[in-house]
Design a protein around this motif. Structure first.
Motif, PDB file in Angstrom:
ATOM      1  N   GLN A 120       0.843  -1.204   0.000  1.00 57.90           N
ATOM      2  CA  GLN A 120       0.000   0.000   0.000  1.00 57.90           C
ATOM      3  C   GLN A 120       0.872   1.245   0.000  1.00 57.90           C
ATOM      4  O   GLN A 120       1.924   1.279   0.637  1.00 57.90           O
ATOM      5  CB  GLN A 120      -0.889  -0.010   1.243  1.00 57.90           C
ATOM      6  N   VAL A 121       0.426   2.253  -0.733  1.00 59.36           N
ATOM      7  CA  VAL A 121       1.057   3.569  -0.651  1.00 59.36           C
ATOM      8  C   VAL A 121       0.143   4.464   0.170  1.00 59.36           C
ATOM      9  O   VAL A 121      -1.080   4.487  -0.036  1.00 59.36           O
ATOM     10  CB  VAL A 121       1.290   4.176  -2.050  1.00 59.36           C
ATOM     11  N   THR A 122       0.731   5.188   1.114  1.00 59.75           N
ATOM     12  CA  THR A 122      -0.026   6.155   1.909  1.00 59.75           C
ATOM     13  C   THR A 122       0.439   7.561   1.561  1.00 59.75           C
ATOM     14  O   THR A 122       1.640   7.845   1.561  1.00 59.75           O
ATOM     15  CB  THR A 122       0.162   5.907   3.416  1.00 59.75           C
ATOM     16  N   THR A 123      -0.544   8.425   1.266  1.00 61.08           N
ATOM     17  CA  THR A 123      -0.257   9.827   0.972  1.00 61.08           C
ATOM     18  C   THR A 123      -0.938  10.705   2.004  1.00 61.08           C
ATOM     19  O   THR A 123      -2.156  10.631   2.181  1.00 61.08           O
ATOM     20  CB  THR A 123      -0.756  10.206  -0.439  1.00 61.08           C
ATOM     21  N   TYR A 131      -1.765  10.078  -8.529  1.00 62.32           N
ATOM     22  CA  TYR A 131      -2.605   8.935  -8.902  1.00 62.32           C
ATOM     23  C   TYR A 131      -2.098   8.275 -10.181  1.00 62.32           C
ATOM     24  O   TYR A 131      -1.929   7.046 -10.244  1.00 62.32           O
ATOM     25  CB  TYR A 131      -4.041   9.427  -9.076  1.00 62.32           C
ATOM     26  N   LEU A 175       1.231   6.518  -9.601  1.00 62.12           N
ATOM     27  CA  LEU A 175       1.067   5.248  -8.893  1.00 62.12           C
ATOM     28  C   LEU A 175       0.543   4.166  -9.839  1.00 62.12           C
ATOM     29  O   LEU A 175       1.007   3.019  -9.797  1.00 62.12           O
ATOM     30  CB  LEU A 175       0.116   5.418  -7.709  1.00 62.12           C
ATOM     31  N   VAL A 201       0.831   0.305  -8.666  1.00 60.90           N
ATOM     32  CA  VAL A 201       0.298   0.319  -7.298  1.00 60.90           C
ATOM     33  C   VAL A 201      -1.188  -0.022  -7.319  1.00 60.90           C
ATOM     34  O   VAL A 201      -1.957   0.556  -8.089  1.00 60.90           O
ATOM     35  CB  VAL A 201       0.529   1.699  -6.630  1.00 60.90           C
ATOM     36  N   TRP A 251      -4.036   2.266  -2.381  1.00 56.22           N
ATOM     37  CA  TRP A 251      -3.652   3.654  -2.075  1.00 56.22           C
ATOM     38  C   TRP A 251      -4.510   4.170  -0.936  1.00 56.22           C
ATOM     39  O   TRP A 251      -5.741   4.130  -0.994  1.00 56.22           O
ATOM     40  CB  TRP A 251      -3.836   4.528  -3.317  1.00 56.22           C
ATOM     41  N   ILE A 253      -8.831   2.145  -3.133  1.00 57.35           N
ATOM     42  CA  ILE A 253      -8.448   3.521  -2.803  1.00 57.35           C
ATOM     43  C   ILE A 253      -9.312   3.914  -1.618  1.00 57.35           C
ATOM     44  O   ILE A 253     -10.543   3.857  -1.702  1.00 57.35           O
ATOM     45  CB  ILE A 253      -8.698   4.491  -3.967  1.00 57.35           C
TER      46      ILE A 253
END
Length: 435
Positions: A250-253, A267, A270, A275, A278, A321
């Protein structure tokens, strides 16, 4: 004389022929005219019929629209009623957990050291922090105690920092945890994940990871104060995605004033890097973000984030997402921008061991002395979990007069504990203005 009569008769015959011809032409024209009159009448009748049909269809369409709007209104009311019911069930579940908490997530802050110096860091971590980092023997003893008391497979270990990969004995500790039946995941900035670290990750059977990306390359590196780190992070994500052991990458922003205008580009970036998961969260007024309040979001920007998440969910280009777990969002937004309804699980399902061994709730909650429940150097985590944590197992901790009067009180409960202002006895974030 006879010739003249013959000429006259010839002229007469010619005139009669012409008259007959003109008469025939006139009759043909008259017939055509009459046909045209008939066609025009038929056309006018058809127009009147079509107009009558149009009026009839307009009437039916308007009636259909009214029924549709009424049905949609009823559906929306039913949806809201369903949400209202589910949130009430959520509230009742929370009350049950006040009496009988169930440990499902244990955060272990393995270090407070970090190779970055992020503007929003809730724990104010940096490379210089040493402190009394809890020894591996105490962590292993505590994990064994928890595994003996509870079903280890139902307690997920969330490894945090600082930057966890700084700690040299991290993977030795986690191998031991896995041998006891625990599953684990890690929150990392990704900068130190190399091929050799990946080998250790796989040997320790890490199942999930969350990597932080807070903007496009230049923005991210400025925000986290680590130049030339972005390519390393993308490379780390690729290695994690290729691993047969790591199930979720997972990518966390953390959305803030520096990067909110880049969300669309982030977005796409990614997606380009494969990815699938998110997590989009707002920058909360905690830790270092309180010193950099100019990065916090406005009400309109919160609205933009929620609209953005729903728009991208509808595109269905990623597996998930989602908005973060924090903050009550109101009936319209709850269970749309994230899968679950909000309630703060601190001390009910969630406990933590801080980097100095303190027994606590979520690591982002202000570490006030009166909220620290013990320390694993001298206390049994299981005993503390079962016999202490009293402040977190009652509505009273956040039962300020303003919140208790609010119609959302049962669902919100004073919002997230990590953004609660204990000095002024009120939440620092209330999203009523949005929902």
């Amino acid at each position: 004389m006879t010739k003249k009569i013959t000429d006259l008769e010839k002229k007469k015959n010619d005139y009669e022929k012409k008259l007959n011809k003109y008469t025939d032409e006139y009759n043909d024209a008259n017939n055509s005219y009459n046909k045209l009159i008939t066609i025009k009448k038929e056309y006018d009748d058809l127009l009147r019929c079509l107009e009558d049909k149009r009026k009839q269809y307009d009437k039916e369409f308007n009636n259909y629209n009214k029924k549709k709007e009424k049905a949609l209104s009823s559906k929306n009311k039913l949806d809201l009623s369903k949400k209202d019911y589910e949130l009430m069930c959520n509230y009742e579940n929370r009350k049950k957990l006040f009496k009988k908490p169930v440990l499902t997530n244990l955060f272990i802050e393995v270090t407070s050291r970090c190779n970055a110096f992020c503007e929003h860091c809730g724990s104010r971590c940096d490379a210089k922090q040493q402190g009394e980092e809890i020894e591996a023997e105490y962590l292993k003893k505590t994990l064994k105690e928890i595994a003996d008391k509870y079903d280890a497979s139902k307690v997920f270990l969330d490894i945090t920092g600082g930057e966890p990969t700084i700690r040299k004995d991290l993977f030795d500790i986690m191998k031991y945890a896995v041998s006891l039946g625990f599953k684990w995941g890690m929150t990392s900035n990704g900068m130190l994940i190399t091929k050799s670290v990946m080998k250790k990750i796989e040997e320790a059977e890490m199942s999930t990871v969350s990597i932080s990306i807070d903007g496009l390359a230049e923005t991210h590196e400025k925000f986290r104060k680590v130049p030339n780190s972005f390519p390393r992070i993308l490379k780390a994500i690729k290695m994690l995605q290729d691993s047969p052991v790591v199930k979720i990458v997972q990518v966390t922003t953390v959305v803030n004033q520096r990067n909110i205008d880049q969300l669309e580009e982030i977005y796409q970036m990614l997606l380009d890097n494969g990815v699938k998961y998110w997590r989009v969260v707002n920058c909360d007024p905690i830790g270092r973000a309180n010193d950099n309040s100019n990065i916090l979001l406005s009400v309109d920007q919160y609205k933009y984030i929620f609209d953005f998440i729903r728009e991208k969910q509808a595109e269905n280009k990623m597996t998930a997402i989602t908005y973060g777990c924090s903050h009550y969002l109101g009936l319209d937004l709850e269970k749309t921008v994230r899968q679950n309804y909000f309630f703060c699980m601190a001390g009910l399902n969630v406990g933590s061991i801080l980097s100095n061994g303190d027994i606590f709730v979520c690591p982002n909650v202000p570490r006030r002395p009166e909220l620290i429940q013990g320390n694993i150097r001298k206390d049994s985590f299981v005993d503390v979990w079962e016999k202490k944590f009293k402040p977190f197992r009652s509505e009273e901790l956040r039962a300020n007069p303003t919140c208790k009067k609010c119609k959302h009180w049962k669902y919100c409960g004073g919002d997230s504990l990590h953004t609660y202002n204990f000095d002024e006895n009120k939440p620092n974030i209330c999203l009523k203005e949005i929902f």
